[in-house]
Design a protein around this motif. Structure first.
Motif, PDB file in Angstrom:
ATOM      1  N   CYS A 261      52.019  38.174  41.144  1.00 56.10           N
ATOM      2  CA  CYS A 261      51.311  39.404  40.802  1.00 56.10           C
ATOM      3  C   CYS A 261      50.518  39.231  39.502  1.00 56.10           C
ATOM      4  CB  CYS A 261      52.283  40.574  40.689  1.00 56.10           C
ATOM      5  SG  CYS A 261      53.050  41.064  42.248  1.00 56.10           S
ATOM      6  N   VAL A 265      46.284  39.465  39.065  1.00 55.40           N
ATOM      7  CA  VAL A 265      45.613  40.301  38.064  1.00 55.40           C
ATOM      8  C   VAL A 265      44.777  39.433  37.131  1.00 55.40           C
ATOM      9  CG1 VAL A 265      45.978  41.859  36.109  1.00 55.40           C
ATOM     10  CG2 VAL A 265      47.354  42.115  38.190  1.00 55.40           C
ATOM     11  N   ARG A 284      44.293  42.163  46.407  1.00 54.83           N
ATOM     12  CA  ARG A 284      44.980  43.446  46.159  1.00 54.83           C
ATOM     13  C   ARG A 284      46.056  43.667  47.228  1.00 54.83           C
ATOM     14  NH1 ARG A 284      41.574  48.072  48.032  1.00 54.83           N
ATOM     15  NH2 ARG A 284      42.438  47.178  49.937  1.00 54.83           N
ATOM     16  N   GLN A 307      51.591  47.628  35.372  1.00 62.15           N
ATOM     17  CA  GLN A 307      50.527  46.757  35.879  1.00 62.15           C
ATOM     18  C   GLN A 307      50.610  46.623  37.404  1.00 62.15           C
ATOM     19  OE1 GLN A 307      49.626  42.700  34.051  1.00 62.15           O
ATOM     20  NE2 GLN A 307      50.529  42.093  36.008  1.00 62.15           N
ATOM     21  N   ASN A 308      51.828  46.457  37.918  1.00 64.52           N
ATOM     22  CA  ASN A 308      52.002  46.332  39.365  1.00 64.52           C
ATOM     23  C   ASN A 308      51.561  47.604  40.097  1.00 64.52           C
ATOM     24  OD1 ASN A 308      53.065  43.806  38.912  1.00 64.52           O
ATOM     25  ND2 ASN A 308      55.206  44.428  39.203  1.00 64.52           N
ATOM     26  N   LEU A 310      49.380  49.870  39.086  1.00 65.31           N
ATOM     27  CA  LEU A 310      47.923  49.958  39.035  1.00 65.31           C
ATOM     28  C   LEU A 310      47.285  48.976  40.013  1.00 65.31           C
ATOM     29  CD1 LEU A 310      47.371  50.198  35.170  1.00 65.31           C
ATOM     30  CD2 LEU A 310      46.913  51.995  36.838  1.00 65.31           C
ATOM     31  N   GLY A 311      47.851  47.764  40.068  1.00 66.87           N
ATOM     32  CA  GLY A 311      47.289  46.739  40.930  1.00 66.87           C
ATOM     33  C   GLY A 311      47.349  47.075  42.396  1.00 66.87           C
ATOM     34  N   ALA A 318      44.156  47.176  37.029  1.00 66.97           N
ATOM     35  CA  ALA A 318      45.278  46.425  36.465  1.00 66.97           C
ATOM     36  C   ALA A 318      44.784  45.403  35.454  1.00 66.97           C
ATOM     37  CB  ALA A 318      46.060  45.741  37.580  1.00 66.97           C
ATOM     38  N   LYS A 322      45.719  45.180  31.503  1.00 66.33           N
ATOM     39  CA  LYS A 322      46.272  43.976  30.893  1.00 66.33           C
ATOM     40  C   LYS A 322      45.482  43.574  29.658  1.00 66.33           C
ATOM     41  CE  LYS A 322      47.985  39.366  31.971  1.00 66.33           C
ATOM     42  NZ  LYS A 322      48.267  38.387  33.048  1.00 66.33           N
TER      43      LYS A 322
END
Length: 333
Positions: A261, A265, A284, A307-308, A310-311, A318, A322
């Motif tokens: 993951c 990103v 994605r 972050q996960n 959002l990704g 994401a 970051k």
């Protein structure tokens, strides 16, 4: 050096491809090793400059040296050729544009035999083409004799590359009875490491830097990231995740999922110019597939969980998150 080790042959495998200007420094550093019971295989991978002739001259000069000539097949294929031909009880790999300290083999061999381990690892110096040290990478995260799984766990960290690379290690040849490097893969060390160290019961750690990794402009590792290279890296991540899943190691499976993951990103954050819209959408979907296992790990902090999340909606969102996180905290979680 322990006198009982005399007679233990170490096979030194050196892939060679169009490095006639760098090769002498590499080979001279091997010939000057304090441990002398060496079998040195210079594997000329179809060089078109004078590298092949240099290999022949070294073979004529020192009976320990064999010049092996083959059609070009890439770094992995050259290493495999050396593995197939070597006869030593232990194996080390040295890239032909790098070089080693005089006690590189002696200290690794002494460490691996004294501990009864299947492999030993040492620290290394990143140096420029003139030999000036840019940075020292000591193996301070692990020490003494550890398990192969400890090494695999260390790989799944921000400093993990120190434990992945092939050339700062000595291996008992039995580790390669069933394994070979994947031909044609740029990230060949990463494709094999989880299979290699899962078979290695114990590993000896030397923090001291004994290998000199030359940062050369135009080398494979310093070349631009392309869509093809990104996909090769993604394939490695998928294979590693599947390996830990099939092995029933839930912790390493979750952590490997999080590393994937993170990589997806990072691809959008740093290499978006190499990715079209369809590729970003496909990656994605990859993150959506692996994020649940990643977020289930207790090693996954709050920032990574966000972050996960959002990704799963947008890799670009994401990636922006970051970048902001790194700018505010000065670190990567």
């Amino acid at each position: 050096m322990n006198s009982s080790l005399c007679g233990t042959t170490v096979s030194v495998i050196v892939p060679v491809y169009n490095i006639q200007d760098q090769l002498p420094r590499c080979v001279e550093s091997i010939l000057s090793q304090t441990y002398e019971d060496l079998e040195i295989l210079l594997v000329d991978d179809g060089s078109s400059d004078g590298s092949g002739e240099l290999c022949d001259r070294y073979a004529a000069r020192d009976p320990r040296v064999q010049a092996v000539h083959k059609e070009n097949g890439g770094l992995s294929d050259a290493r495999n050729c050396g593995i197939d031909r070597c006869t030593g009880e232990y194996i080390v790999f040295i890239d032909g544009d790098d070089y080693v300290r005089p006690d590189y083999v002696a200290r690794l061999l002494e460490s691996v035999t004294a501990s009864g381990a299947g492999a030993a690892l040492c620290g290394f110096d990143l140096v420029d083409e003139d030999g000036s040290i840019i940075r020292t990478e000591a193996l301070t995260e692990l020490s003494g004799t550890v398990s192969g799984r400890d090494v695999l766990s260390a790989v799944l960290t921000p400093y993990g590359y120190k434990y992945v690379v092939a050339w700062n290690k000595i291996y008992h040849r039995s580790l390669f009875e069933r394994l070979r490097y994947d031909k044609g893969k740029i990230f060949e060390d990463e494709y094999i490491h989880f299979r290699l160290f899962s078979d290695c019961g114990s590993v000896s750690i030397l923090s001291r830097p004994l290998y000199c990794y030359v940062q050369r402009e135009g080398s494979i590792t310093n070349s631009a990231m392309s869509a093809e290279k990104i996909e090769m890296k993604c394939e490695m991540h998928r294979r590693r995740i599947a390996f830990y899943r099939d092995a029933g190691d839930s912790e390493l499976h979750s952590r490997a999922s999080q590393m994937y993951c993170n990589w997806l990103v990072e691809c959008v954050r740093r290499h978006s110019a190499s990715l079209d819209r369809a590729a970003v959408a496909a990656y994605r979907d990859e993150l959506r597939l692996h994020a649940p296992a990643a977020s289930a790990s207790p090693h996954t902090g709050r920032a990574l969980r966000l972050q996960n999340r959002l990704g799963r909606c947008s890799l670009r969102a994401a990636a922006r998150f970051k970048s902001i996180y790194i700018k505010l905290t000065g670190r990567k979680e």
